[in-house]
Design a protein around this motif. Structure first.
Motif, PDB file in Angstrom:
ATOM      1  N   GLU A   1       1.527   2.713  -3.434  1.00 18.48           N
ATOM      2  CA  GLU A   1       0.367   3.097  -4.241  1.00 18.48           C
ATOM      3  C   GLU A   1      -0.113   4.505  -3.936  1.00 18.48           C
ATOM      4  O   GLU A   1      -1.152   4.932  -4.438  1.00 18.48           O
ATOM      5  CB  GLU A   1      -0.765   2.092  -4.021  1.00 18.48           C
ATOM      6  CG  GLU A   1      -0.397   0.684  -4.485  1.00 18.48           C
ATOM      7  CD  GLU A   1      -1.453  -0.352  -4.132  1.00 18.48           C
ATOM      8  OE1 GLU A   1      -2.431   0.008  -3.438  1.00 18.48           O
ATOM      9  OE2 GLU A   1      -1.297  -1.513  -4.547  1.00 18.48           O
ATOM     10  N   ASN A   2       0.655   5.225  -3.133  1.00 20.05           N
ATOM     11  CA  ASN A   2       0.285   6.576  -2.727  1.00 20.05           C
ATOM     12  C   ASN A   2       1.454   7.511  -3.024  1.00 20.05           C
ATOM     13  O   ASN A   2       2.571   7.269  -2.569  1.00 20.05           O
ATOM     14  CB  ASN A   2      -0.061   6.575  -1.226  1.00 20.05           C
ATOM     15  CG  ASN A   2      -0.533   7.915  -0.728  1.00 20.05           C
ATOM     16  OD1 ASN A   2       0.235   8.872  -0.740  1.00 20.05           O
ATOM     17  ND2 ASN A   2      -1.766   7.969  -0.272  1.00 20.05           N
TER      18      ASN A   2
ATOM     19  N   SER B   1       3.282   8.871   0.246  1.00 16.94           N
ATOM     20  CA  SER B   1       4.144   7.928   0.960  1.00 16.94           C
ATOM     21  C   SER B   1       5.363   7.569   0.118  1.00 16.94           C
ATOM     22  O   SER B   1       6.466   7.381   0.646  1.00 16.94           O
ATOM     23  CB  SER B   1       3.366   6.670   1.370  1.00 16.94           C
ATOM     24  OG  SER B   1       2.746   6.059   0.254  1.00 16.94           O
TER      25      SER B   1
ATOM     26  N   LYS C   1       0.818  -1.212   0.000  1.00 17.86           N
ATOM     27  CA  LYS C   1       0.000   0.000   0.000  1.00 17.86           C
ATOM     28  C   LYS C   1       0.855   1.268   0.000  1.00 17.86           C
ATOM     29  O   LYS C   1       0.454   2.301  -0.539  1.00 17.86           O
ATOM     30  CB  LYS C   1      -0.930   0.000   1.214  1.00 17.86           C
ATOM     31  CG  LYS C   1      -2.060  -1.015   1.158  1.00 17.86           C
ATOM     32  CD  LYS C   1      -3.051  -0.668   0.054  1.00 17.86           C
ATOM     33  CE  LYS C   1      -4.216  -1.639   0.052  1.00 17.86           C
ATOM     34  NZ  LYS C   1      -5.160  -1.351  -1.063  1.00 17.86           N
TER      35      LYS C   1
END
Length: 315
Positions: free
Chosen positions: A214-215, A218, A211
């Motif tokens: 995927e940002n 981040s 995850k």
């Protein structure tokens, strides 16, 4: 061969099972419920590769109970937060070691050998790079969950790793590849790049490794952490496996994280259990070396401070 294991978590029990399977005599230093579980149930290794089960494991809960001049190897597989206490206790009870006993540190992070080098000669203190995944579903069981590359054994003090060949051969014969190397620092820094970028941020955001990629926000944080670590590696006179951060990021985003997409870090698990993390031997070590060499490590420091702020609420 006589081995004393200190730190009966997933890694420690997994390594202990490996050498037990090849005829080593392994004793365990443990306390409380863990000591009780190992006395009653022995040690087991499950998951990937060959499964093993061993009964009648000798367990010590006090250093004073441990035989004198008995052990050829001490395996340190505790959380890094215990290194100060363990190294001090080994020094105060050094009569349990032979003159040529070797200490092998199976831990996350970088610089953990420094605690032991305060008391023991550099010829005695070695480190391991472990990226095999071990969990502990029960207090006496180690489950091998992930395997990508061999366990590596070596010295950060330029000592000859050949003295660890027998241990490496035992672990390999048990089913988990293990090798000795004269370049252990390169591999430890490779693991530091991976852990420092992923572990604290995954804990703070409460997400798995995948995850985080995927940002865009981040990813920006992780990219900055990686850049700072490369600057620290160069300034500190160390080396790793890539010439620059871009080459590392290519592998990080294309293979390393996808291969462990669903993994939650040990830092995340510690936060959930409300226990102290190993952040001081991860991003904390980067900060220490960065400040020593006048390198900007501000992103690592922000992440480090956030983990410390969370920890401050733990009793």
């Amino acid at each position: 061969m006589n081995v004393l294991l200190i730190g009966a978590g997933g890694v420690g029990l997994g390594i202990a099972s490996s050498v037990l399977s090849q005829g080593a005599n392994v004793s365990v230093y443990a306390t409380g419920e863990t000591a009780k579980a190992i006395r009653e149930n022995g040690i087991k290794r499950t998951g990937l590769f060959t499964h093993y089960s061993f009964d009648n494991i000798r367990v010590f809960e006090e250093y004073g109970e441990i035989p004198k001049a008995y052990f050829d190897f001490i395996f340190i597989a505790s959380k890094t937060t215990a290194n100060k206490e363990i190294s001090k206790n080994l020094n105060e009870n050094r009569d349990i070691l032979k003159d040529d006993t070797k200490i092998i540190i199976f831990q996350n992070g970088f610089g953990n050998d420094e605690y032991y080098l305060k008391y023991f000669a550099k010829e005695q203190v070695f480190v391991a790079r472990v990226i095999t995944g071990f969990t502990r579903p029960e207090r006496h069981i180690s489950e091998v969950t992930v395997y990508t590359e061999p366990i590596l054994l070596g010295s950060l003090q330029n000592e000859n790793p050949e003295v660890l060949s027998e241990i490496a051969e035992m672990i390999t014969s048990s089913g988990i590849n293990c090798e000795i190397t004269c370049e252990i620092e390169k591999y430890l820094w490779a693991k530091m790049l991976y852990n420092c970028a992923l572990n604290p941020l995954g804990a703070i955001l409460d997400v798995n490794y995948g995850k985080l990629t995927e940002n865009e926000y981040s990813k920006e944080i992780m990219n900055s952490i990686i850049d700072e670590i490369f600057d620290v590696i160069r300034a500190s006179g160390y080396a790793t496996l890539w010439d620059n951060p871009d080459d590392y990021r290519d592998l990080f985003y294309s293979k390393l994280v996808p291969d462990t997409y669903n993994h939650f870090s040990s830092t995340h698990q510690d936060i959930k259990r409300k226990i102290k993390t190993e952040i001081d031997s991860l991003n904390g070590k980067v900060i220490e070396l960065g400040e020593k060499n006048s390198i900007d490590v501000s992103t690592n420091k922000i992440i480090y401070n956030q983990i410390k702020a969370i920890e401050s609420d733990f009793r």
